[in-house]
Design an enzyme around this catalytic site. Structure first.
Site, PDB file in Angstrom:
ATOM      1  N   SER A   1      40.326 -37.036  -6.502  1.00 13.64           N
ATOM      2  CA  SER A   1      39.969 -35.620  -6.614  1.00 13.64           C
ATOM      3  C   SER A   1      38.470 -35.443  -6.783  1.00 13.64           C
ATOM      4  O   SER A   1      37.850 -34.600  -6.128  1.00 13.64           O
ATOM      5  CB  SER A   1      40.708 -34.985  -7.798  1.00 13.64           C
ATOM      6  OG  SER A   1      40.296 -33.639  -7.989  1.00 13.64           O
TER       7      SER A   1
ATOM      8  N   TRP B   1      36.715 -36.298  -3.541  1.00  3.23           N
ATOM      9  CA  TRP B   1      36.942 -35.256  -2.542  1.00  3.23           C
ATOM     10  C   TRP B   1      36.013 -34.075  -2.770  1.00  3.23           C
ATOM     11  O   TRP B   1      35.526 -33.453  -1.820  1.00  3.23           O
ATOM     12  CB  TRP B   1      38.397 -34.790  -2.588  1.00  3.23           C
ATOM     13  CG  TRP B   1      38.704 -33.643  -1.665  1.00  3.23           C
ATOM     14  CD1 TRP B   1      39.004 -33.718  -0.332  1.00  3.23           C
ATOM     15  CD2 TRP B   1      38.737 -32.244  -1.991  1.00  3.23           C
ATOM     16  NE1 TRP B   1      39.224 -32.452   0.179  1.00  3.23           N
ATOM     17  CE2 TRP B   1      39.068 -31.536  -0.814  1.00  3.23           C
ATOM     18  CE3 TRP B   1      38.533 -31.526  -3.165  1.00  3.23           C
ATOM     19  CZ2 TRP B   1      39.200 -30.153  -0.789  1.00  3.23           C
ATOM     20  CZ3 TRP B   1      38.642 -30.137  -3.135  1.00  3.23           C
ATOM     21  CH2 TRP B   1      38.985 -29.467  -1.955  1.00  3.23           C
ATOM     22  N   HIS B   2      35.745 -33.763  -4.026  1.00  3.14           N
ATOM     23  CA  HIS B   2      34.950 -32.578  -4.330  1.00  3.14           C
ATOM     24  C   HIS B   2      33.487 -32.734  -3.931  1.00  3.14           C
ATOM     25  O   HIS B   2      32.815 -31.725  -3.670  1.00  3.14           O
ATOM     26  CB  HIS B   2      35.042 -32.241  -5.822  1.00  3.14           C
ATOM     27  CG  HIS B   2      36.225 -31.414  -6.176  1.00  3.14           C
ATOM     28  ND1 HIS B   2      37.460 -31.944  -6.455  1.00  3.14           N
ATOM     29  CD2 HIS B   2      36.371 -30.067  -6.283  1.00  3.14           C
ATOM     30  CE1 HIS B   2      38.317 -30.969  -6.725  1.00  3.14           C
ATOM     31  NE2 HIS B   2      37.680 -29.818  -6.625  1.00  3.14           N
ATOM     32  N   GLY B   3      32.976 -33.939  -3.892  1.00  2.00           N
ATOM     33  CA  GLY B   3      31.576 -34.074  -3.533  1.00  2.00           C
ATOM     34  C   GLY B   3      31.139 -35.513  -3.388  1.00  2.00           C
ATOM     35  O   GLY B   3      31.686 -36.411  -4.036  1.00  2.00           O
TER      36      GLY B   3
ATOM     37  N   PHE C   1      32.709 -27.713   0.662  1.00  2.00           N
ATOM     38  CA  PHE C   1      33.526 -28.831   0.168  1.00  2.00           C
ATOM     39  C   PHE C   1      34.406 -29.354   1.289  1.00  2.00           C
ATOM     40  O   PHE C   1      34.713 -28.667   2.217  1.00  2.00           O
ATOM     41  CB  PHE C   1      34.369 -28.386  -1.021  1.00  2.00           C
ATOM     42  CG  PHE C   1      33.572 -28.312  -2.303  1.00  2.00           C
ATOM     43  CD1 PHE C   1      33.510 -29.397  -3.145  1.00  2.00           C
ATOM     44  CD2 PHE C   1      32.869 -27.171  -2.625  1.00  2.00           C
ATOM     45  CE1 PHE C   1      32.768 -29.340  -4.312  1.00  2.00           C
ATOM     46  CE2 PHE C   1      32.118 -27.098  -3.790  1.00  2.00           C
ATOM     47  CZ  PHE C   1      32.067 -28.174  -4.624  1.00  2.00           C
TER      48      PHE C   1
END
Length: 460
Positions: free
Chosen positions: A316, A319-321, A460
């Site tokens: 997670s 995935w966000h950055g 994103f």
């Protein structure tokens, strides 16, 4: 094209709405779907048409792989499809991140690619990975490319979700009564859209302005300013992202399509496990269904379950950055969720107000890490929150204490003491009262369009 723009509200949305339903009224169902796909692609390419071939190529690739999986549930084909999606996402989103770390570890000087991140690539990639896994599991029943294109591109959810399953949306477009205008759905959809638009433009944007100014000067903040900036960011992310979700749900409702809710009063949670069940629900569902459960979920011994949680939150965060701050943000959230599960297993309970206060403090700390440019800024702001020696009520350089206090108190009141938008919508009736509310919210929001801001999750 922004939801909070004149061209969307007064041109794109009404033109798309009436042409789509006009074609359906003439029983040109296939043509109506083609039109909606084309309109959605126009909506997507409004910013930069250069990435239109990218999403089209991704759709063709995943459709063909899904078609193969529907005929034969081959693990090799599933792996091939997932690797293809991850490679595409990795190239555009993480190439420079890996080059930077390669240069740092081996003391090299490889030039960065400086790739612009294609709009919505994280969302349509996850949605298509879910489609492939569902196809492998035999949970998709038809493989028409037009329907598949509509599933991926339907413009309300294309850019920032909610992340939907194929089986959630395609059957709705195939339901006969949903092909005709239902004015009760239009009025309800407009009401939900108006709530989301107001959340974004009237509350989220001012809070973002306050917070961004503070974090742009992170190393100069006093203790009071650090609290104002970090609390503003926690609240702005909720009103910005949930505002988009409300608008997507509202537009979907106008088209007789039920888009799943994405937020359920997350700041009313008393621990991080409950918070992540309420925040960005469809993303949490994706991570739970396709990563956590694939690792064994909670059907194993406790320490393995905790490890599964940590792996899921690592994914997670990444995935966000593309940055170590995002990875640490994910792992820190995972630790807090594990702690909540440990307390539940031990049957330990805290006073509600104490539990909520600790949860909200945890949100502030993790959000600081999320939005800071680097670990140095994140550490400075986090420690300054508790630095009594830096306590000053005078010469506040980076905040307007009166105006910012008003927005923070208002946002906290709405997030904690009031019903959320989905709960309010349950009581909706197409009468004068709700029409009045809709008009007021839309009119007030329209005055902000001259300085419209992108949504925080657009990149994103």
């Amino acid at each position: 094209m922004l939801f909070n723009s004149y061209e969307f509200v007064f041109l794109f949305l009404p033109i798309t709405f009436f042409i789509y339903f006009y074609l359906n009224s003439k029983r040109l169902v296939t043509l109506s779907k083609i039109f909606l796909v084309v309109a959605s692609l126009v909506f997507y390419s409004w910013w930069n048409a250069i990435y239109l071939p990218l999403i089209l190529g991704s759709m063709v690739f995943n459709f063909l792989v899904g078609q193969k999986l529907g005929k034969k549930n081959s693990k090799f084909m599933l792996t091939f499809g997932i690797v293809g999606n991850v490679a595409l996402l990795g190239y555009f989103k993480y190439a420079d991140f890996f080059i930077e770390n390669f240069n740092w570890v081996l003391n090299k000087d490889v030039n960065l690619l400086h790739l612009a991140l294609p709009l919505a690539i994280s969302y349509f990639t996850f949605q298509q990975i879910a489609f492939l896994v569902d196809s492998y599991r035999g949970e998709t029943k038809e493989y028409n490319f037009l329907n598949y294109s509509l599933f991926i591109t339907f413009f309300p959810q294309l850019l920032m979700g909610p992340i939907m399953h194929h089986k959630e949306i395609i059957p709705q477009f195939q339901t006969r009564w949903k092909s005709y205008i239902k004015w009760e759905n239009v009025s309800l959809g407009l009401f939900i859209f108006a709530i989301g638009l107001a959340k974004k433009t009237l509350i989220g944007d001012p809070l973002t302005d306050f917070a961004q100014y503070g974090f742009d000067n992170a190393q100069k903040l006093s203790m009071i300013e650090a609290w104002y900036a970090s609390t503003s960011y926690v609240l702005s992310y909720y009103f910005d992202l949930s505002g988009y979700a409300d608008m997507a749900i509202g537009i979907g409702k106008m088209f007789n399509i039920d888009i799943p809710k994405n937020f359920n009063s997350p700041y009313k949670a008393r621990n991080f496990a409950d918070y992540w069940k309420r925040w960005h629900i469809t993303l949490s569902r994706f991570l739970g269904d396709y990563i956590y459960k694939s690792l064994g979920g909670n059907k194993t011994i406790a320490w393995v379950m905790y490890l599964n949680i940590m792996i899921t939150f690592f994914v997670s965060g990444f995935w966000h950055g593309a940055g170590w701050t995002f990875v640490v943000w994910g792992l820190l959230n995972g630790i807090f969720v594990v702690m909540a599960h440990m307390m539940k297993r031990a049957n330990l309970q805290m006073n509600f107000y104490v539990a909520w206060s600790l949860m909200f403090l945890g949100l502030i700390i993790t959000r600081i890490l999320f939005v800071s440019n680097n670990f140095s800024d994140a550490w400075y702001v986090s420690t300054t929150l508790f630095d009594i020696s830096n306590l000053s009520f005078s010469n506040l350089m980076h905040i307007d204490p009166y105006l910012q206090s008003f927005y923070i108190v208002l946002a906290l009141f709405l997030a904690l003491a009031c019903k959320n938008s989905m709960e309010i919508a349950q009581n909706f009736k197409p009468n004068f009262k709700y029409i009045f509310y809709t008009v007021i919210l839309l009119t007030a929001s329209l005055f902000t369009f001259s300085s419209a801001k992108e949504f925080l999750y657009f990149q994103f």
